[in-house]
Design an enzyme around this catalytic site. Structure first.
Site, PDB file in Angstrom:
ATOM      1  N   LYS A 117       0.843  -1.194   0.000  1.00 54.28           N
ATOM      2  CA  LYS A 117       0.000   0.000   0.000  1.00 54.28           C
ATOM      3  C   LYS A 117       0.880   1.247   0.000  1.00 54.28           C
ATOM      4  O   LYS A 117       1.906   1.286   0.690  1.00 54.28           O
ATOM      5  CB  LYS A 117      -0.882  -0.017   1.256  1.00 54.28           C
ATOM      6  CG  LYS A 117      -1.931   1.087   1.327  1.00 54.28           C
ATOM      7  CD  LYS A 117      -2.782   0.937   2.609  1.00 54.28           C
ATOM      8  CE  LYS A 117      -3.939   1.910   2.648  1.00 54.28           C
ATOM      9  NZ  LYS A 117      -4.784   1.724   3.854  1.00 54.28           N
TER      10      LYS A 117
ATOM     11  N   SER B 265      -9.711   1.532   2.794  1.00 50.30           N
ATOM     12  CA  SER B 265      -8.841   2.286   1.929  1.00 50.30           C
ATOM     13  C   SER B 265      -7.767   1.446   1.241  1.00 50.30           C
ATOM     14  O   SER B 265      -7.169   1.897   0.268  1.00 50.30           O
ATOM     15  CB  SER B 265      -8.143   3.385   2.746  1.00 50.30           C
ATOM     16  OG  SER B 265      -7.300   2.805   3.708  1.00 50.30           O
TER      17      SER B 265
ATOM     18  N   SER C 186      -9.999  -0.633   7.055  1.00 50.54           N
ATOM     19  CA  SER C 186      -9.366  -0.480   5.743  1.00 50.54           C
ATOM     20  C   SER C 186      -8.604  -1.693   5.236  1.00 50.54           C
ATOM     21  O   SER C 186      -8.193  -1.720   4.080  1.00 50.54           O
ATOM     22  CB  SER C 186      -8.421   0.721   5.750  1.00 50.54           C
ATOM     23  OG  SER C 186      -9.171   1.904   5.693  1.00 50.54           O
TER      24      SER C 186
END
Ligand SMILES: [Mg+2]
Ligand SMILES: [Zn+2]
Lengths: 485, 487, 95
Positions: A76, A151, A175
Site C-alpha cells: 500500500k 482504503s 481499511s
C-alpha cells in the site's frame, strides 16, 4: 507462468526453496500480469526494473533461511519506502520520495521480500471504496463496476487479481478487513501496538495499524509474523512475546467459546449477510468450538465516536502538509495564502471534509462536547469487549453490512459510505485484532466476509479459528479476469 | 505576605495605577539530544545540520521521549520547591507557522509535569515570594530568518524539537526590579541544578511577559496582554514600561483593553499586536496520540531529590550562619554558582572576612572591567588565597597587596613569587624602621613642632612620609607604634 | 445543531484550507448530515466515565539522552519545494 501467479505464498516459498522456480521467474510473472492489468489501476508507482534486479541478486546468492525468500510484494502506498515515491494517494505528496523505510516494510525486505511497487489507496487512507485517491479509483477484479473497498483497495484488488502473492495494508476503521471482504481475500488488523507505525503516513494515530493481506489464513499468519515487531521508534509499539504464528497454526479449536453479539444484527442488513453469519456459526460448531450469545451494548455508538476521534487526530496529523518542507506547494502572496492554497489544492474533498470535522470538534468550546465525549464512549466500547472476553475467546460477526457496492454509488453520501465500516470500526476503537475471511458469495457472485475479533495480543488464537473455519468454508473466488482484453 | 514597597506605580491626574506582571519563562533544557529525537542540541551549528527526520516532521515520523529531559524538569521543579506530578500528559498545541514543522507543538496543557512552587527574591525592602503556577515540558520551534532574503523568509530547524521548560509564574511581580530579580534568581537556580545554562544571548532563556494594570487598591486584575518572546532583561523592562503605559492610556481614554498577543519591537521600543497570531488563538489542544501519559514513580522522584545540590537559598543561609557574612554579602556570593564555589575554595585556607572583601571588591572589579566570568578569572582561587594569607601574616600590607594583585592579574603568577622577586615584603625590623622614622623627623622639624604644640592630625602625615621613603613596604602597625614613642 | 456558513469559513481558516463560497456551502451540507449522525452520542450519559487516554496497553518508554542522528541536511531538504541548499524557504513573513 499463469501457474506461478496463482500459487499461494506457501507454495511459492516451497517452490523457490526447492529451486523449482527462481525469484526472477516469480517476480517477472507478477510483473507481466500487472502489465496486463493496468485497467484495474492498482499501482500508483511501479518499481519493476528494480524488483527484477533484486530478484536476480537474490537468485545469485539465495538465502533460503529467510521467511520470504525472493518473494515479490507490492505494498500500500501509505508505507514510506526509501528511494521510492510515496504518495498516500494524495496530490499533496505527489512528488515525495522518502529517504527512509517504514519498519513494517523493512521487516519484509529483511526476510527476503522484494518490493514490486506501491499500491493505490484512498487519499491518506480516508475512504471505504478507493474512490478518494488522487490517482483515480481502483476497480475490483470481481466486477468492473464494483469498488474493491478501501482504503487498502489497491492492495485488495492486486492480491485478488494475482498481481502480488501477498500484500500489506493499513486499517484505521476497517481499511484492511472491508476490502478483503469485498474481494474474497484474507485480511488481518493486528492488535494496536503489534506492528510499528514508524514510517507509515499517519491518518489517526490511536487507531492506525498495519496488517497482512493474503489469499489464505496460513499465508496471512506467515506474513503477520514477519511484519509484527517491537519497535523503539514508535512509543505505542508494545513489547510482548510474538509467536511464529504460521508454525503454531492449527485447525484444532475444540473447546473455544465464540461470542455472537446481538447488536451486530443491524436494521436493513441484507438477508444474505444474515444467512452467512448463521452459516458461520454452524461452521464454528462443526470445528468443535461452541458459540454463545453476547452483548456489546455500545456498538451503535462506535461509528459516531470514530467520526470524532479519527478526524480529530487526522486534522492534526495532516497539518504537516503545508507546502514548506516537502510535497506539493501552491505559491501564495504570503505565508498564510501559500498554506491555504497548498492545502486547498493539495487535498481532495474527503480529506478536506475530515480535516474540517476534526478541526471543528477540537475547536474552542466544542472539545468537551465532542472529543472528550468520544474518548469516554470509547472507554465504554472497550469495556464492552473486556466484559465479553471474560466469557468468550473470540467474537464472530459479518465483516461488512453488504457486499461490494458500485463505483459512484455512495460518493455523494458520506454518511452512507461511513456506515459501511459499522462492523469493523469498534475493533479499532478497542485496539483489538480482527480478521476477515472470505465466507461465501451473494447471489450476484460477490464475495462476503466473516470477521473474527480476538482478545488483545491473541492473534494466534484468532488465526487458528480463521484457519479452522477456512477449511470448512472452502471458499472459491469467482474472478473472470474481465480486464484482460 | 511580604511587603511590596517596590511597586511600580503609574500616576495620572485622577488615578493611580499598579502594574501587575507575570512571566512565562522558556528555559532550554541542558541535554545532549532533543526532547523527542536524537539530534544534537549544540548552539551555533550550520543551518539545518542538526535536524532529524522527526524534527523536520517527515511523514510517518514519531516522537520518542528523552528520559534525561524529564529528569531535568523534575530537578528544576524540586529547585522551585514545587509539587512533582506523578502523572502528566503531552498534548498537541495546533497552529501553523513556518518554523513549526509538525503543524503542532508537543507541549503539556492540562496535566503538566510540575505544579505549584515558589521563588524567593531578596529585594532591598525585604524578601518577596513569587508564586510558580506550573512548569511543563515542550518542544522548541525552529528559527525563521526574515532579514537575509528580501523576498522570502528562511527557516532553520536546528532548534526545532529541543526541550524547553516553560515556567509560568503567578501574576505576583510588581516592578521592573522584581522582574530583574526573578529572572536572575530562576537563572541562578537552574544553573546550580545544571538544568539550563541561562544564556540569554543564545536564546536559552526567553520570556513571554504578561502585563496588566489595575487601579491602586482594587483587587481585580485588569485585562492582560502577552508580549511574546522577549530575550533580555533590559527588553523585558522596556516592553513592560511601554505596555503598562499604553494600557493606562487606554483606560484613561475610556477605551477597552483587548486581551491579545503582542510583540516587542526593540528598534522602535514599542509593543504591537501580532497580526499573524490573530486567529491562532484556538490551539485545539488534545492529548498526543503518538505518546502515552508520563507516569513517574515516587522512587524515581525521590532518587532525583537525593541528587539535588545545595541551592542558592540554602547556601546563602549557610554562608550567613557559618561565616558570619551579611545578607548582602552572602547574596552576592551565592547568586552565581561558580562564584560561590570560588569563594569556598578561597576560604578553605584563608580568612573569611578578608576573602569576602577581596572577592566582592578587587576581584569583581577586575572581572567587570574585562567582562569576564568568574570561571575565566585570571586569578585562580588558590592564588587569591595565598595573597590573602600574605596580608594576614603581615608579610605584605594591604596596599602592596593591591600592586601584587595587579601583577597577578596580568599573568596569574604565584603571589609569593611576585613578592619575593620584587622584594615587596613588609619591613618589620624595628631597627630599620627606627632609622627611617628618625630620618623623617629630622627632615621635618617644622611639622614636629606643630604636632607637639597640639596639631595631632599631623600624625598621619608622618606615617605617610615613612611609608613613602620605605616604598610602601614599612609595616604600618610598627610604624605607628614607633612614631608614637619618638614624637 | 446546525453548522452555518460562517462557522465553516472560520473552521477552514483554522485548518488553513481556502474555500470558495460554493465549496463552503456544499461542505456545510455534508458537515450537517455528519454531525446529525454524530449527535447520537448525546443520548449517552458519560458523566462518570473516565476518558480513554491511550489504547496502547503499555507505559511510556523513555529514550536515553544520546545523540544518534548525524547531519542529514541533504536528506532533510531533498524534497523541499524550493532549491535553497541550506534553508527551507517560504514567502516573506511580516510580523
Ligand atoms: Mg506563552
Ligand atoms: Zn511555551
Amino acid at each position: 507462468m499463469n501457474d506461478i501467479i496463482s500459487q499461494n505464498l506457501t507454495v511459492l516459498i516451497k517452490n523457490i526453496k526447492d529451486k523449482k522456480i527462481s525469484s526472477e521467474e516469480v517476480t517477472k510473472s507478477f510483473i507481466k500480469k500487472a502489465e496486463k492489468a493496468k485497467t484495474l489501476n492498482c499501482y500508483i508507482t511501479e518499481d519493476f526494473d528494480s524488483a527484477i534486479q533484486k530478484a536476480k541478486k537474490f537468485d545469485s546468492k539465495p538465502n533460503f533461511k529467510c521467511k520470504l525468500p525472493g518473494i515479490p510484494i507490492a505494498v500500500k502506498d501509505l508505507f514510506c519506502t526509501n528511494g521510492v515515491k510515496t504518495t498516500a494517494g494524495s496530490k499533496i505528496l505527489n512528488n515525495f520520495i522518502p529517504t527512509y523505510e517504514s519498519t513494517v516494510t523493512q521487516n519484509l525486505w529483511n526476510e527476503g521480500g522484494i518490493l514490486l511497487g506501491k499500491l493505490n489507496c484512498d487519499e491518506f487512507a480516508m475512504g471505504s471504496s478507493n474512490e478518494t485517491s488522487f490517482f483515480g479509483n481502483v476497480q475490483s477484479p470481481i466486477d468492473k463496476n464494483l469498488v474493491p473497498g478501501g482504503s487498502s483497495g489497491g492492495s485488495a484488488s492486486a492480491l485478488a487479481s494475482n498481481l502480488t502473492p501477498i500484500t500489506i495494508g493499513t486499517d484505521t476503521g476497517g481499511s484492511i478487513r472491508q476490502p478483503a471482504s469485498f474481494t474474497g481475500t484474507v485480511g488481518l488488523k493486528p492488535t494496536y501496538g503489534s506492528c510499528s507505525r514508524y514510517g507509515i503516513v499517519a491518518f489517526a494515530s490511536s487507531l492506525d495499524q498495519a496488517g497482512p493481506m493474503a489469499k489464505n489464513v496460513k499465508d496471512c499468519a506467515l506474513l503477520h509474523e514477519v511484519i509484527s515487531s517491537y519497535d523503539s521508534k514508535d512509543s505505542t509499539s508494545i513489547d510482548f512475546k510474538r509467536n511464529n504464528y504460521s508454525e503454531l497454526l492449527t485447525t484444532n479449536i475444540k473447546g473455544k467459546k465464540i461470542g455472537i453479539p446481538k447488536e451486530y444484527r443491524v436494521d436493513g442488513m441484507p438477508i444474505e449477510i444474515e444467512d452467512l453469519w448463521t452459516k458461520g456459526i454452524e461452521y464454528i460448531k462443526e470445528c468443535g468450538a461452541t458459540t454463545m450469545d453476547i452483548s456489546l451494548p455500545h456498538t451503535s455508538y462506535a461509528l459516531p465516536t470514530y467520526y470524532i476521534v479519527a478526524p480529530a487526530e487526522a486534522s492534526s496529523n495532516l497539518a504537516r502538509y503545508d507546502g514548506v518542507k516537502y510535497g506539493f506547494r501552491s505559491e501564495g502572496e504570503n505565508l498564510i495564502d501559500m498554506y491555504e492554497r497548498t492545502r486547498s489544492e493539495g487535498f481532495g474533498n474527503e480529506v478536506k471534509r475530515r480535516i474540517m470535522i476534526g478541526t471543528y470538534v477540537l475547536s474552542s468550546g466544542y472539545y468537551d462536547a465532542y472529543y472528550l465525549k468520544a474518548q469516554k464512549v470509547r472507554k465504554l466500547i472497550k469495556s464492552d469487549f473486556d466484559e465479553a472476553y471474560k466469557k468468550v475467546d473470540a467474537i464472530l460477526t459479518p465483516s461488512t453490512p453488504s457486499s461490494a457496492f458500485k463505483i459512484g454509488e455512495k460518493t455523494n453520501d458520506p454518511v452512507s459510505m461511513y456506515l459501511n465500516d459499522i462492523f469493523t470500526v469498534p475493533v479499532n476503537l478497542a485496539g483489538l485484532p480482527g480478521i476477515s475471511i472470505p465466507a461465501g458469495l451473494d447471489k450476484k457472485g460477490y464475495p462476503l466476509g466473516l470477521q473474527i475479533i480476538g482478545k488483545a495480543f491473541d492473534e494466534q488464537n484468532l488465526l487458528n479459528i480463521a484457519h479452522a473455519m477456512e477449511e470448512k468454508i472452502n471458499f472459491k473466488n469467482n474472478i473472470k479476469e474481465w480486464w484482460i482484453k | 505576605m511580604s511587603k511590596t514597597t517596590g511597586e511600580y506605580i503609574i500616576a495620572r491626574e485622577k488615578n493611580i495605577y499598579e502594574v501587575v506582571i507575570g512571566l512565562e519563562v522558556h528555559a532550554q533544557v541542558l541535554s545532549n539530544s532533543k526532547l523527542f529525537s536524537s539530534s544534537p542540541t549544540k548552539f551555533g551549528a550550520e543551518p539545518n545540520t542538526q535536524v532529524s527526520l522527526v524534527d523536520a516532521a517527515l511523514p510517518g515520523m514519531l516522537p520518542v521521549i528523552n528520559e534525561y529531559c524529564i529528569k531535568q524538569a523534575v530537578k528544576t521543579g524540586i529547585g522551585l520547591k514545587a509539587k512533582i506530578n506523578n502523572r502528566s500528559v503531552f498534548d498537541r498545541k495546533n497552529y501553523f507557522y513556518a518554523d513549526l514543522p509538525q503543524g503542532y507543538q508537543i507541549s503539556q496543557y492540562k496535566h503538566p509535569i510540575v505544579g505549584e512552587g515558589i521563588v524567593i527574591l531578596d529585594m532591598p525592602y525585604g524578601q518577596r515570594e513569587i508564586g510558580i503556577e506550573r512548569l511543563h515540558l515542550e518542544q522548541d520551534a525552529g528559527k525563521s530568518i526574515h532579514d537575509v532574503d528580501p523576498q522570502s523568509t528562511l527557516v532553520d530547524l536546528n532548534r526545532s524539537g529541543i526541550a524547553l521548560m516553560e515556567i509560568v509564574s503567578k501574576p505576583d511581580l510588581r516592578s521592573l526590579d522584581e522582574v530583574n530579580a526573578y529572572i536572575k534568581k530562576l537563572r541562578s537556580i537552574m544553573r546550580y541544578l545544571g538544568t539550563c545554562d541561562g544564556n540569554m544571548q543564545e536564546g536559552s532563556l526567553r520570556a513571554d511577559v504578561n502585563v496588566s494594570v489595575k487601579k491602586k487598591g482594587t483587587k481585580n486584575l485588569g485585562t492582560r496582554c502577552e508580549i511574546k518572546n522577549v530575550n533580555s532583561i533590559k527588553f523585558m523592562q522596556m516592553a513592560i514600561n511601554y505596555e503598562a503605559n499604553r494600557q493606562v492610556d487606554l483606560i484613561e481614554d475610556g477605551k477597552k483593553i483587548d486581551q491579545e498577543t503582542r510583540l516587542f519591537d526593540t528598534k522602535k521600543n514599542e509593543t504591537r499586536s501580532m497580526r499573524s497570531k490573530e486567529d491562532a488563538h484556538d490551539y485545539r489542544y488534545f492529548p498526543d496520540p503518538d505518546l502515552l501519559p508520563l507516569e513517574l514513580k515516587n522512587d524515581f522522584i525521590e532518587k532525583i531529590k537525593s541528587e539535588i545540590p545545595e541551592l542558592p537559598d540554602e547556601k546563602k543561609k549557610r554562608f550567613i550562619d557559618k561565616f558570619n557574612l551579611s545578607s548582602y554579602e552572602a547574596n552576592i556570593l551565592v547568586s552565581d554558582k561558580e562564584t560561590s564555589e570560588y569563594f569556598e575554595k578561597v576560604i578553605k585556607n584563608s580568612d573569611v572576612k578578608l576573602s569576602t572583601n577581596w572577592i566582592t571588591g578587587e576581584l569583581f572589579a577586575l572581572l567587570n572591567e574585562n567582562d569576564l566570568a568568574i570561571t575565566q578569572s585570571p586569578i585562580s582561587a588558590e592564588n587569591l588565597s595565598k595573597l590573602i594569607n600574605l596580608i594576614k601574616d603581615g608579610i605584605i600590607s594591604g596596599k602592596i597587596a593591591k600592586t601584587v594583585f595587579e601583577l597577578m592579574a596580568s599573568g596569574d603568577k604565584d603571589p609569593q613569587k611576585i613578592v619575593k622577586e620584587k622584594g615587596l615584603q613588609q619591613e618589620s625590623n624595628p631597627k630599620a624602621l627606627e632609622s627611617l622614622i628618625d630620618k623623617v623627623i629630622t627632615e621635618n622639624p617644622d611639622k614636629v613642632k606643630e604636632y607637639k604644640s597640639g596639631k595631632e592630625k599631623l600624625f598621619g602625615f608622618f606615617v605617610g612620609q615613612v611609608m613613602k621613603v620605605s616604598d610602601g613596604k614599612a609595616n604600618p602597625k610598627l610604624v605607628n607604634d614607633i612614631l608614637k614613642k619618638k614624637l | 445543531m446546525a453548522i452555518d456558513l460562517k462557522t465553516v469559513k472560520h473552521i477552514s481558516k483554522l485548518a488553513r484550507i481556502s474555500l470558495d463560497d460554493e465549496k463552503a456551502k456544499k461542505l456545510a451540507g455534508d458537515l450537517n448530515s455528519i454531525f446529525e449522525f454524530i449527535e447520537k452520542l448525546n443520548k449517552l450519559n458519560t458523566d462518570k466515565i473516565e476518558p480513554l487516554t491511550s489504547i496502547a496497553e503499555t507505559t511510556l518508554k523513555l529514550r536515553s539522552d544520546e545523540v544518534k542522528s548525524k547531519n542529514i541536511r541533504d536528506q532533510i531538504l531533498k524534497n523541499s519545494p524550493n532549491e535553497n541548499k541550506d534553508f527551507f524557504v517560504v514567502p516573506k513573513v511580516v510580523e
